[in-house]
Design a protein around this motif. Structure first.
Motif, PDB file in Angstrom:
ATOM      1  N   ASP A 151      55.929  42.051  40.824  1.00  0.00           N
ATOM      2  CA  ASP A 151      55.396  42.332  42.151  1.00  0.00           C
ATOM      3  C   ASP A 151      53.887  42.082  42.115  1.00  0.00           C
ATOM      4  O   ASP A 151      53.334  41.694  41.087  1.00  0.00           O
ATOM      5  CB  ASP A 151      55.714  43.767  42.577  1.00  0.00           C
ATOM      6  CG  ASP A 151      55.162  44.809  41.613  1.00  0.00           C
ATOM      7  OD1 ASP A 151      54.317  44.469  40.753  1.00  0.00           O
ATOM      8  OD2 ASP A 151      55.574  45.979  41.730  1.00  0.00           O
ATOM      9  N   ALA A 152      53.210  42.297  43.222  1.00  0.00           N
ATOM     10  CA  ALA A 152      51.772  42.007  43.299  1.00  0.00           C
ATOM     11  C   ALA A 152      50.977  42.815  42.281  1.00  0.00           C
ATOM     12  O   ALA A 152      50.032  42.300  41.672  1.00  0.00           O
ATOM     13  CB  ALA A 152      51.265  42.269  44.713  1.00  0.00           C
ATOM     14  N   ALA A 153      51.351  44.066  42.056  1.00  0.00           N
ATOM     15  CA  ALA A 153      50.623  44.901  41.090  1.00  0.00           C
ATOM     16  C   ALA A 153      50.787  44.355  39.676  1.00  0.00           C
ATOM     17  O   ALA A 153      49.841  44.353  38.885  1.00  0.00           O
ATOM     18  CB  ALA A 153      51.110  46.344  41.164  1.00  0.00           C
ATOM     19  N   ALA A 154      51.982  43.885  39.357  1.00  0.00           N
ATOM     20  CA  ALA A 154      52.222  43.320  38.023  1.00  0.00           C
ATOM     21  C   ALA A 154      51.418  42.040  37.828  1.00  0.00           C
ATOM     22  O   ALA A 154      50.893  41.793  36.741  1.00  0.00           O
ATOM     23  CB  ALA A 154      53.715  43.052  37.819  1.00  0.00           C
ATOM     24  N   VAL A 155      51.304  41.243  38.868  1.00  0.00           N
ATOM     25  CA  VAL A 155      50.511  40.014  38.787  1.00  0.00           C
ATOM     26  C   VAL A 155      49.045  40.368  38.565  1.00  0.00           C
ATOM     27  O   VAL A 155      48.375  39.771  37.720  1.00  0.00           O
ATOM     28  CB  VAL A 155      50.695  39.145  40.049  1.00  0.00           C
ATOM     29  CG1 VAL A 155      49.715  37.983  40.061  1.00  0.00           C
ATOM     30  CG2 VAL A 155      52.128  38.648  40.141  1.00  0.00           C
ATOM     31  N   ASP A 156      48.530  41.367  39.305  1.00  0.00           N
ATOM     32  CA  ASP A 156      47.136  41.781  39.114  1.00  0.00           C
ATOM     33  C   ASP A 156      46.897  42.304  37.705  1.00  0.00           C
ATOM     34  O   ASP A 156      45.852  42.036  37.120  1.00  0.00           O
ATOM     35  CB  ASP A 156      46.745  42.850  40.137  1.00  0.00           C
ATOM     36  CG  ASP A 156      46.462  42.269  41.509  1.00  0.00           C
ATOM     37  OD1 ASP A 156      46.356  41.031  41.632  1.00  0.00           O
ATOM     38  OD2 ASP A 156      46.345  43.061  42.468  1.00  0.00           O
ATOM     39  N   ARG A 157      47.855  43.026  37.127  1.00  0.00           N
ATOM     40  CA  ARG A 157      47.710  43.518  35.753  1.00  0.00           C
ATOM     41  C   ARG A 157      47.704  42.354  34.768  1.00  0.00           C
ATOM     42  O   ARG A 157      46.923  42.341  33.816  1.00  0.00           O
ATOM     43  CB  ARG A 157      48.823  44.491  35.400  1.00  0.00           C
ATOM     44  CG  ARG A 157      48.612  45.901  35.919  1.00  0.00           C
ATOM     45  CD  ARG A 157      49.603  46.881  35.320  1.00  0.00           C
ATOM     46  NE  ARG A 157      50.997  46.478  35.475  1.00  0.00           N
ATOM     47  CZ  ARG A 157      51.737  46.694  36.561  1.00  0.00           C
ATOM     48  NH1 ARG A 157      51.224  47.307  37.597  1.00  0.00           N
ATOM     49  NH2 ARG A 157      52.992  46.302  36.607  1.00  0.00           N
ATOM     50  N   ALA A 158      48.580  41.384  34.979  1.00  0.00           N
ATOM     51  CA  ALA A 158      48.672  40.246  34.061  1.00  0.00           C
ATOM     52  C   ALA A 158      47.422  39.382  34.092  1.00  0.00           C
ATOM     53  O   ALA A 158      47.074  38.766  33.088  1.00  0.00           O
ATOM     54  CB  ALA A 158      49.905  39.403  34.397  1.00  0.00           C
ATOM     55  N   PHE A 159      46.758  39.348  35.223  1.00  0.00           N
ATOM     56  CA  PHE A 159      45.557  38.531  35.376  1.00  0.00           C
ATOM     57  C   PHE A 159      44.360  39.409  35.737  1.00  0.00           C
ATOM     58  O   PHE A 159      43.553  39.071  36.591  1.00  0.00           O
ATOM     59  CB  PHE A 159      45.789  37.449  36.435  1.00  0.00           C
ATOM     60  CG  PHE A 159      46.921  36.526  36.075  1.00  0.00           C
ATOM     61  CD1 PHE A 159      46.711  35.493  35.181  1.00  0.00           C
ATOM     62  CD2 PHE A 159      48.189  36.715  36.597  1.00  0.00           C
ATOM     63  CE1 PHE A 159      47.752  34.648  34.815  1.00  0.00           C
ATOM     64  CE2 PHE A 159      49.238  35.876  36.234  1.00  0.00           C
ATOM     65  CZ  PHE A 159      49.016  34.846  35.345  1.00  0.00           C
ATOM     66  N   ALA A 160      44.231  40.525  35.022  1.00  0.00           N
ATOM     67  CA  ALA A 160      43.186  41.508  35.312  1.00  0.00           C
ATOM     68  C   ALA A 160      41.792  40.909  35.238  1.00  0.00           C
ATOM     69  O   ALA A 160      40.898  41.319  35.987  1.00  0.00           O
ATOM     70  CB  ALA A 160      43.310  42.693  34.354  1.00  0.00           C
ATOM     71  N   ASP A 161      41.583  39.959  34.369  1.00  0.00           N
ATOM     72  CA  ASP A 161      40.258  39.352  34.245  1.00  0.00           C
ATOM     73  C   ASP A 161      39.935  38.425  35.414  1.00  0.00           C
ATOM     74  O   ASP A 161      38.781  38.029  35.597  1.00  0.00           O
ATOM     75  CB  ASP A 161      40.115  38.604  32.917  1.00  0.00           C
ATOM     76  CG  ASP A 161      41.134  37.490  32.749  1.00  0.00           C
ATOM     77  OD1 ASP A 161      42.294  37.667  33.171  1.00  0.00           O
ATOM     78  OD2 ASP A 161      40.777  36.453  32.182  1.00  0.00           O
TER      79      ASP A 161
END
Length: 110
Positions: free
Chosen positions: A77-87
């Motif tokens: 989901d969107a939160a998982a994508v943000d975590r995966a690409f936190a930088d």
């Protein structure tokens, strides 16, 4: 598409090494990173270490690759994508310095 994978050097064998990532072990040519030692992280592409990585960069790459895999499997989901690409999340894209200089040199002010 080919990707470089972050791997940890587990054992040195002359000009090569046994490296690991996520329980997977692989023999890796160290010709391009001859100073690498056991415990170091390297970016591996087609069986050869291309450059050394610090632990944080190796972690960021591994998280991004896991995020891509989750997206491709339809599990993110969107939160998982943000975590995966936190930088990358929450900031504007940036050109590398050599391209930024070329862009600025060619830009015309209005």
């Amino acid at each position: 598409m080919c990707l470089g994978l972050p791997m940890r050097i587990e054992e040195l064998n002359g000009p090569s090494a046994l490296c690991s990532a996520d329980g997977h072990f692989e023999g890796v040519d160290l010709a391009l990173v001859p100073d690498a030692q056991v415990g170091d992280f390297v970016l591996v592409f087609q069986g050869a270490a291309r450059r050394a990585l610090d632990a944080q960069e190796a972690r960021l790459i591994a998280e991004a690759l896991a995020g891509v895999a989750a997206i491709m499997a339809g599990e993110a989901d969107a939160a998982a994508v943000d975590r995966a690409f936190a930088d990358l999340a929450g900031r504007e894209p940036q050109l590398p310095p050599h391209l930024a200089a070329a862009y600025a040199a060619g830009r015309k002010e209005a």
